[in-house]
Scaffold this active site. Structure first.
Site, PDB file in Angstrom:
ATOM      1  N   MET A 156      39.822  66.213  44.985  1.00 44.79           N
ATOM      2  CA  MET A 156      38.158  66.450  44.993  1.00 44.79           C
ATOM      3  C   MET A 156      37.493  64.802  45.946  1.00 44.79           C
ATOM      4  SD  MET A 156      38.547  69.689  45.433  1.00 44.79           S
ATOM      5  CE  MET A 156      36.825  69.295  46.464  1.00 44.79           C
ATOM      6  N   GLU A 157      37.636  63.877  44.265  1.00 41.05           N
ATOM      7  CA  GLU A 157      37.214  62.778  45.304  1.00 41.05           C
ATOM      8  C   GLU A 157      38.190  62.209  46.538  1.00 41.05           C
ATOM      9  OE1 GLU A 157      35.696  63.525  40.875  1.00 41.05           O
ATOM     10  OE2 GLU A 157      37.358  63.552  42.258  1.00 41.05           O
ATOM     11  N   ASP A 165      29.017  60.267  63.610  1.00 39.94           N
ATOM     12  CA  ASP A 165      27.557  60.735  63.530  1.00 39.94           C
ATOM     13  C   ASP A 165      27.854  58.873  64.108  1.00 39.94           C
ATOM     14  OD1 ASP A 165      24.629  60.384  62.816  1.00 39.94           O
ATOM     15  OD2 ASP A 165      25.068  58.681  61.340  1.00 39.94           O
ATOM     16  N   LEU A 206      31.007  72.470  40.013  1.00 39.28           N
ATOM     17  CA  LEU A 206      31.919  72.417  38.866  1.00 39.28           C
ATOM     18  C   LEU A 206      33.182  71.611  38.899  1.00 39.28           C
ATOM     19  CD1 LEU A 206      32.503  76.165  38.749  1.00 39.28           C
ATOM     20  CD2 LEU A 206      30.310  74.966  37.952  1.00 39.28           C
ATOM     21  N   CYS A 207      32.653  70.230  39.463  1.00 40.59           N
ATOM     22  CA  CYS A 207      33.680  68.750  39.347  1.00 40.59           C
ATOM     23  C   CYS A 207      33.190  67.858  38.185  1.00 40.59           C
ATOM     24  CB  CYS A 207      33.341  67.816  40.496  1.00 40.59           C
ATOM     25  SG  CYS A 207      34.310  68.939  41.996  1.00 40.59           S
TER      26      CYS A 207
END
Length: 171
Positions: A125-126, A140, A87-88
């Site tokens: 959110m970013e 990683d 929903l962004c």
């Protein structure tokens, strides 16, 4: 077990901005919101042994430039947030900064992201996505040295612009 009293309950659609009148998920309409400069800062950390930290800093990680690749991955992730979180809004970001800083006291790395935009909606959110993916990439890139590293404390540190500002910890 937590005790939830009725005093904190409210009508679901009155508080939840991403639900329509039937309770279905929807993207919020931001067309009528003011275009303002908005900035969000997020942080997190990757904890590891001191020997792993020293190996990374010495350039002895099997996969190469751990810090540089993690930083670039964080920047790329911020630009892809709308593709990852349903929903962004897709946003034309003005700037994404990601810092991956060694911390011998942790030991490990502190990760900090600052995202800026001039738009109708914020970039929290970013910023959080940038930190999360930078941390995952660091893991990683260094997992051949140590598999017990821990990604910790990913959080919003601050946001400015729009309807309300937020200031959490000093990060």
């Amino acid at each position: 077990m937590q005790n939830f009293s009725n005093e904190h309950k409210s009508e679901p659609t009155a508080q939840l901005t991403h639900l329509d009148e039937r309770g279905a998920a929807m993207m919020v309409d931001v067309a009528d919101k003011a275009i303002t400069k908005r900035t969000a800062v997020a942080g997190g950390q990757v904890r590891m042994s001191l020997s792993t930290l020293e190996a990374i800093l010495a350039g002895n990680a099997p996969k190469g430039d751990v810090i540089g690749i993690a930083r670039i991955a964080g920047i790329m992730a911020a630009k892809q947030t709308a593709n990852l979180i349903p929903l962004c809004h897709p946003l034309p970001l003005s700037q994404v900064l990601v810092a991956v800083t060694p911390d011998r006291e942790l030991p490990g790395f502190q990760i900090r992201s600052t995202v800026t935009i001039k738009a109708e909606t914020g970039v929290e959110m970013e910023a959080l996505t940038a930190v999360s993916i930078a941390a995952l990439t660091l893991y990683d890139m260094a997992k051949a040295l140590e598999k017990s590293m821990q990604i910790e404390n990913i959080r919003l540190i601050s946001k400015t612009g729009g309807k309300s500002d937020f200031r959490g910890d000093a990060g």
